[in-house]
Scaffold this motif. Structure first.
Motif, PDB file in Angstrom:
ATOM      1  N   PHE A  81       0.832  -1.203   0.000  1.00 21.68           N
ATOM      2  CA  PHE A  81       0.000   0.000   0.000  1.00 21.68           C
ATOM      3  C   PHE A  81       0.870   1.258   0.000  1.00 21.68           C
ATOM      4  CE2 PHE A  81      -1.991   3.385   2.515  1.00 21.68           C
ATOM      5  CZ  PHE A  81      -3.104   3.651   1.722  1.00 21.68           C
ATOM      6  N   PHE A  82       1.871   1.295   0.898  1.00 19.09           N
ATOM      7  CA  PHE A  82       2.725   2.478   0.978  1.00 19.09           C
ATOM      8  C   PHE A  82       3.549   2.677  -0.283  1.00 19.09           C
ATOM      9  CE2 PHE A  82       2.343   2.457   5.733  1.00 19.09           C
ATOM     10  CZ  PHE A  82       1.896   3.767   5.845  1.00 19.09           C
ATOM     11  N   VAL A  83       4.071   1.611  -0.849  1.00 21.01           N
ATOM     12  CA  VAL A  83       4.917   1.737  -2.038  1.00 21.01           C
ATOM     13  C   VAL A  83       4.080   2.177  -3.234  1.00 21.01           C
ATOM     14  CG1 VAL A  83       6.337   0.423  -3.664  1.00 21.01           C
ATOM     15  CG2 VAL A  83       6.684   0.152  -1.211  1.00 21.01           C
ATOM     16  N   LYS A  84       2.854   1.670  -3.373  1.00 22.15           N
ATOM     17  CA  LYS A  84       1.996   2.076  -4.488  1.00 22.15           C
ATOM     18  C   LYS A  84       1.578   3.539  -4.370  1.00 22.15           C
ATOM     19  CE  LYS A  84      -0.102  -2.124  -6.189  1.00 22.15           C
ATOM     20  NZ  LYS A  84      -1.345  -2.837  -6.445  1.00 22.15           N
ATOM     21  N   LYS A  85       1.330   4.025  -3.174  1.00 19.50           N
ATOM     22  CA  LYS A  85       0.890   5.412  -2.979  1.00 19.50           C
ATOM     23  C   LYS A  85       2.055   6.395  -3.070  1.00 19.50           C
ATOM     24  CE  LYS A  85      -3.458   4.697  -2.326  1.00 19.50           C
ATOM     25  NZ  LYS A  85      -4.490   5.271  -3.140  1.00 19.50           N
ATOM     26  N   LYS A  86       3.253   5.942  -2.782  1.00 21.79           N
ATOM     27  CA  LYS A  86       4.461   6.788  -2.784  1.00 21.79           C
ATOM     28  C   LYS A  86       4.194   8.123  -2.102  1.00 21.79           C
ATOM     29  CE  LYS A  86       7.062   4.728  -6.326  1.00 21.79           C
ATOM     30  NZ  LYS A  86       8.228   4.815  -7.077  1.00 21.79           N
ATOM     31  N   ARG A  87       3.901   8.020  -0.864  1.00 23.65           N
ATOM     32  CA  ARG A  87       3.595   9.209  -0.074  1.00 23.65           C
ATOM     33  C   ARG A  87       4.815  10.113  -0.009  1.00 23.65           C
ATOM     34  NH1 ARG A  87      -1.868   9.167   0.819  1.00 23.65           N
ATOM     35  NH2 ARG A  87      -2.499   7.094   1.364  1.00 23.65           N
ATOM     36  N   GLY A  88       4.568  11.390  -0.014  1.00 22.18           N
ATOM     37  CA  GLY A  88       5.637  12.359   0.106  1.00 22.18           C
ATOM     38  C   GLY A  88       5.891  12.753   1.550  1.00 22.18           C
ATOM     39  N   HIS A  89       5.299  12.026   2.463  1.00 20.37           N
ATOM     40  CA  HIS A  89       5.431  12.331   3.875  1.00 20.37           C
ATOM     41  C   HIS A  89       6.845  12.055   4.344  1.00 20.37           C
ATOM     42  CE1 HIS A  89       4.504  12.161   8.213  1.00 20.37           C
ATOM     43  NE2 HIS A  89       3.531  13.008   7.887  1.00 20.37           N
ATOM     44  N   LYS A  90       7.285  12.790   5.350  1.00 24.64           N
ATOM     45  CA  LYS A  90       8.655  12.650   5.840  1.00 24.64           C
ATOM     46  C   LYS A  90       8.919  11.286   6.475  1.00 24.64           C
ATOM     47  CE  LYS A  90       7.637  14.675  10.288  1.00 24.64           C
ATOM     48  NZ  LYS A  90       7.993  15.629  11.293  1.00 24.64           N
ATOM     49  N   ASP A  91       7.877  10.619   6.979  1.00 20.01           N
ATOM     50  CA  ASP A  91       8.048   9.320   7.631  1.00 20.01           C
ATOM     51  C   ASP A  91       7.777   8.144   6.694  1.00 20.01           C
ATOM     52  OD1 ASP A  91       8.721  10.515  10.003  1.00 20.01           O
ATOM     53  OD2 ASP A  91       6.658  10.536  10.754  1.00 20.01           O
ATOM     54  N   PHE A  92       7.705   8.400   5.382  1.00 17.88           N
ATOM     55  CA  PHE A  92       7.399   7.339   4.426  1.00 17.88           C
ATOM     56  C   PHE A  92       8.431   6.219   4.488  1.00 17.88           C
ATOM     57  CE2 PHE A  92       8.265   5.620   0.164  1.00 17.88           C
ATOM     58  CZ  PHE A  92       7.090   4.934  -0.039  1.00 17.88           C
ATOM     59  N   TYR A  93       9.688   6.552   4.363  1.00 23.74           N
ATOM     60  CA  TYR A  93      10.739   5.524   4.361  1.00 23.74           C
ATOM     61  C   TYR A  93      10.847   4.828   5.716  1.00 23.74           C
ATOM     62  CZ  TYR A  93      12.140   7.299  -0.156  1.00 23.74           C
ATOM     63  OH  TYR A  93      12.152   7.679  -1.462  1.00 23.74           O
ATOM     64  N   PHE A  94      10.680   5.582   6.779  1.00 22.71           N
ATOM     65  CA  PHE A  94      10.714   4.990   8.115  1.00 22.71           C
ATOM     66  C   PHE A  94       9.597   3.957   8.277  1.00 22.71           C
ATOM     67  CE2 PHE A  94       9.272   5.042  12.570  1.00 22.71           C
ATOM     68  CZ  PHE A  94      10.419   4.528  13.169  1.00 22.71           C
ATOM     69  N   SER A  95       8.408   4.284   7.796  1.00 21.59           N
ATOM     70  CA  SER A  95       7.274   3.362   7.897  1.00 21.59           C
ATOM     71  C   SER A  95       7.519   2.103   7.077  1.00 21.59           C
ATOM     72  CB  SER A  95       5.988   4.037   7.410  1.00 21.59           C
ATOM     73  OG  SER A  95       5.696   5.166   8.196  1.00 21.59           O
ATOM     74  N   VAL A  96       7.985   2.276   5.861  1.00 19.97           N
ATOM     75  CA  VAL A  96       8.235   1.119   4.992  1.00 19.97           C
ATOM     76  C   VAL A  96       9.322   0.229   5.584  1.00 19.97           C
ATOM     77  CG1 VAL A  96       9.091   0.403   2.727  1.00 19.97           C
ATOM     78  CG2 VAL A  96       7.397   2.231   2.901  1.00 19.97           C
ATOM     79  N   ILE A  97      10.399   0.808   6.088  1.00 19.17           N
ATOM     80  CA  ILE A  97      11.492   0.026   6.663  1.00 19.17           C
ATOM     81  C   ILE A  97      11.022  -0.697   7.929  1.00 19.17           C
ATOM     82  CG2 ILE A  97      13.738   0.209   7.799  1.00 19.17           C
ATOM     83  CD1 ILE A  97      14.396   2.436   5.750  1.00 19.17           C
ATOM     84  N   THR A  98      10.270  -0.008   8.765  1.00 22.83           N
ATOM     85  CA  THR A  98       9.785  -0.623  10.007  1.00 22.83           C
ATOM     86  C   THR A  98       8.842  -1.787   9.727  1.00 22.83           C
ATOM     87  OG1 THR A  98       9.974   1.492  11.143  1.00 22.83           O
ATOM     88  CG2 THR A  98       8.621  -0.183  12.193  1.00 22.83           C
ATOM     89  N   VAL A  99       7.893  -1.603   8.846  1.00 17.87           N
ATOM     90  CA  VAL A  99       6.935  -2.664   8.533  1.00 17.87           C
ATOM     91  C   VAL A  99       7.644  -3.823   7.826  1.00 17.87           C
ATOM     92  CG1 VAL A  99       4.851  -3.215   7.223  1.00 17.87           C
ATOM     93  CG2 VAL A  99       4.966  -1.100   8.512  1.00 17.87           C
TER      94      VAL A  99
END
Length: 134
Positions: free
Chosen positions: A20-38
């Motif tokens: 979901f996060f990779v498809k949406k490619k959010r520009g939020h500052k915590d995007f990479y942190f969320s993807v790495i954590t999950v």
């Protein structure tokens, strides 16, 4: 057996969140942190699935190790948010663990016995008291 189901559900949830996060490619500052954590938690769930599958395969193939000798049996119980109630058996310098409810008829103490366990995870499968009378 339920451990593998919980890990599988966790892996499915983590994988769907990453997709979901990779498809949406959010520009939020915590995007990479969320993807790495999950992703980290997804890998942890995958490791738990592999760990439990190895136990399951060993039980189905009856791939056990057997040790005989003087057993030192203790009951371990920790209480807190969850209760961990285990039976610890030390035999010839080897420590194996089993669920206390599965071995509730085994008494604590030191006595001769034969232990059957799964080698990789050192999970107690069976314990048999040896007769001291000859």
């Amino acid at each position: 057996m339920f451990d593998i189901i919980y890990a599988l559900i966790g892996l499915i949830i983590c994988t769907s969140i990453v997709i979901f996060f990779v498809k949406k490619k959010r520009g939020h500052k915590d995007f990479y942190f969320s993807v790495i954590t999950v992703t980290f938690f997804g890998i942890l769930c995958l490791i738990l699935i592999i760990w439990n599958t190895e136990d399951y395969i060993a039980i189905k193939n009856k791939d056990f190790q057997t040790v005989s000798g003087q057993c030192f049996v203790t009951e371990f119980e920790s209480t807190g948010r969850t209760t961990n109630h285990q039976l610890h058996v030390e035999i010839n310098g080897l420590v194996v663990f089993g669920e206390f409810d599965d071995f509730s008829d085994v008494r604590q103490g030191t006595y001769p016995c034969t232990v059957k366990y799964i080698e990789k995870t050192r999970t107690l499968f069976s314990i048999k008291l040896n007769s001291t009378n000859k």
